[in-house]
Enzyme design. Structure first.
Site, PDB file in Angstrom:
ATOM      1  N   HIS A 163      32.874  35.148  36.527  1.00  0.00           N
ATOM      2  CA  HIS A 163      34.237  36.230  37.072  1.00  0.00           C
ATOM      3  C   HIS A 163      34.729  35.268  38.396  1.00  0.00           C
ATOM      4  CE1 HIS A 163      36.035  40.220  37.870  1.00  0.00           C
ATOM      5  NE2 HIS A 163      36.424  39.467  38.839  1.00  0.00           N
ATOM      6  N   HIS A 194      38.745  33.515  39.921  1.00  0.00           N
ATOM      7  CA  HIS A 194      40.201  33.757  39.514  1.00  0.00           C
ATOM      8  C   HIS A 194      40.300  32.424  40.006  1.00  0.00           C
ATOM      9  CE1 HIS A 194      40.628  38.286  38.716  1.00  0.00           C
ATOM     10  NE2 HIS A 194      39.600  38.090  39.419  1.00  0.00           N
ATOM     11  N   HIS A 203      38.401  44.497  34.901  1.00  0.00           N
ATOM     12  CA  HIS A 203      38.017  44.942  36.078  1.00  0.00           C
ATOM     13  C   HIS A 203      37.802  46.475  36.366  1.00  0.00           C
ATOM     14  CE1 HIS A 203      39.240  41.243  37.221  1.00  0.00           C
ATOM     15  NE2 HIS A 203      39.158  41.177  38.560  1.00  0.00           N
ATOM     16  N   GLU A 217      35.585  49.025  40.879  1.00  0.00           N
ATOM     17  CA  GLU A 217      35.652  48.338  42.044  1.00  0.00           C
ATOM     18  C   GLU A 217      36.680  49.217  42.954  1.00  0.00           C
ATOM     19  OE1 GLU A 217      38.285  45.108  41.667  1.00  0.00           O
ATOM     20  OE2 GLU A 217      37.667  44.004  43.464  1.00  0.00           O
ATOM     21  N   ASP A 266      34.257  35.895  42.630  1.00  0.00           N
ATOM     22  CA  ASP A 266      35.671  36.611  42.322  1.00  0.00           C
ATOM     23  C   ASP A 266      36.866  35.748  42.714  1.00  0.00           C
ATOM     24  OD1 ASP A 266      37.149  38.642  41.621  1.00  0.00           O
ATOM     25  OD2 ASP A 266      36.604  40.065  43.078  1.00  0.00           O
ATOM     26  N   ASP A 267      37.058  35.631  44.237  1.00  0.00           N
ATOM     27  CA  ASP A 267      38.067  34.607  44.632  1.00  0.00           C
ATOM     28  C   ASP A 267      37.579  33.907  46.037  1.00  0.00           C
ATOM     29  OD1 ASP A 267      40.265  35.663  43.252  1.00  0.00           O
ATOM     30  OD2 ASP A 267      39.670  37.626  44.184  1.00  0.00           O
TER      31      ASP A 267
HETATM   32 ZN   LIG Z   1      38.210  39.704  39.927  1.00  0.00          ZN
END
Ligand SMILES: [Zn+2]
Length: 342
Positions: free
Chosen positions: A22, A24, A200, A203, A281-282
């Site tokens: 996961h 991006h 997603h 969250e 994630d990021d």
């Molecule tokens: Zn994400």
């Protein structure tokens, strides 16, 4: 300032082989490469230094994170930009000993610049192919805010370039405002096209969003699932079915979903035997890395290094690789010289 992956260079966490499910593309661009892109399109929205760019990535809450995400994407405008960032992201992940990645990209966000989804996907693959030492599969992340009609068209365009290594379809964006149910037909079509799916969920919204992703979208994995603790029946369901969760602890802290790493439910979920995986994630936007995520779990949450190895193997098992490929990675990892250096 928060410690980050650079502080862990040479540590066990950095040296062990890892996988990520996961992450991006647009949130993983190394800051110096992102700075080059921002400079290229210098305009009234620009920041004036790389330091100022870094300061943009401190968020008050989840909405501000989404605003900053959109701001950053204004600077990705040409096919070459995507080849460029993809190559840099691949090199960065390789340098961290990440061996296999299933990576989101958000194609529908860039049609505003006149980019075609098919060519954009091919440009990303071109950039990734310049770093053959790391295997990166793509997941096209649809955007809830754009609605099902538009994202059905996005899906059909992605299907045309499936052989650019696109293995799955996900969905992100404003989870609270756009519940999963309206995308039922889009996900049904994605399955018919032979894509794996995730969403997603849990969250920015709660248990009903996770149930919706499972029951209506029939996803193969949940992105985050952080708020599953709101429902004991859901926790039991996830544990009994070994339903994979792509958890992103530091991301949840940075966006204010969870107060601190000690409060993060990942520790409880792992103890319950749920199929937990750890992801960034990021990483650029959240100033994190897989090494940093694992180090936090060991130093703050009582995970042992053997537990970290288990979490990494969970990632391989929950991946969308074929069974024989999974076994190859598992064999490689457990025979790695750092694997048993606990
Ligand atoms: Zn994400």
């Amino acid at each position: 300032m928060i410690s980050d992956s650079s502080d862990l260079y040479g540590s066990w966490y950095q040296k062990i082989p890892k996988v990520e499910l996961h992450i991006h593309l647009e949130g993983a661009i190394p800051i110096d490469a992102l700075w080059e892109i921002v400079r290229k399109y210098k305009n009234e929205h620009s920041v004036s230094s790389i330091e100022e760019l870094g300061q943009k990535f401190v968020f008050r809450d989840f909405s501000q994170f989404i605003e900053t995400w959109t701001w950053k994407n204004k600077f990705l405008r040409e096919y070459d930009d995507f080849a460029y960032i993809s190559e840099y992201v691949a090199r960065d992940l390789l340098s961290q000993n990440i061996k296999y990645v299933e990576m989101f990209y958000s194609p529908s966000e860039f049609t505003v610049h006149g980019l075609e989804i098919q060519k954009l996907t091919e440009s990303i693959r071109l950039g990734l192919s310049r770093v053959p030492e790391i295997e990166i599969a793509l997941i096209a992340d649809l955007v809830r805010d754009f609605g099902p009609e538009r994202e059905m068209i996005t899906l059909e365009r992605i299907y045309e370039v499936k052989d650019s290594g696109v293995i799955g379809i996900g969905i992100g964006g404003s989870e609270r405002e756009f519940p999963p149910q309206v995308f039922e037909q889009v996900f049904k079509r994605a399955r018919e096209f032979g894509f794996k799916t995730n969403a997603h969920a849990g969250e920015a919204a709660g248990r009903e969003s996770i149930w919706g992703a499972i029951d209506t979208l029939k996803v193969d994995r949940i992105g985050h699932g952080t708020r599953a603790f709101e429902d004991n029946r859901l926790l039991e369901y996830l544990a009994v079915h070994s339903f994979p969760l792509e958890m992103c602890p530091v991301s949840n802290i940075r966006t204010g979903v969870v107060h601190s790493i000690i409060d993060h439910p990942i520790t409880d979920y792992y103890k319950r035997g749920m199929k937990v995986t750890v992801n960034t994630d990021d990483p650029t936007m959240f100033n994190t890395s897989l090494a940093y995520e694992f180090q936090r779990l060991v130093e703050k949450c009582g995970f042992s290094k053997a537990d970290i190895c288990r979490l990494i193997l969970n990632g391989i098992e929950a991946s969308w690789l074929a069974e024989d490929q999974k076994q190859n990675y598992i064999d490689d990892f457990v025979n790695n010289k750092f694997w048993n250096e606990l």
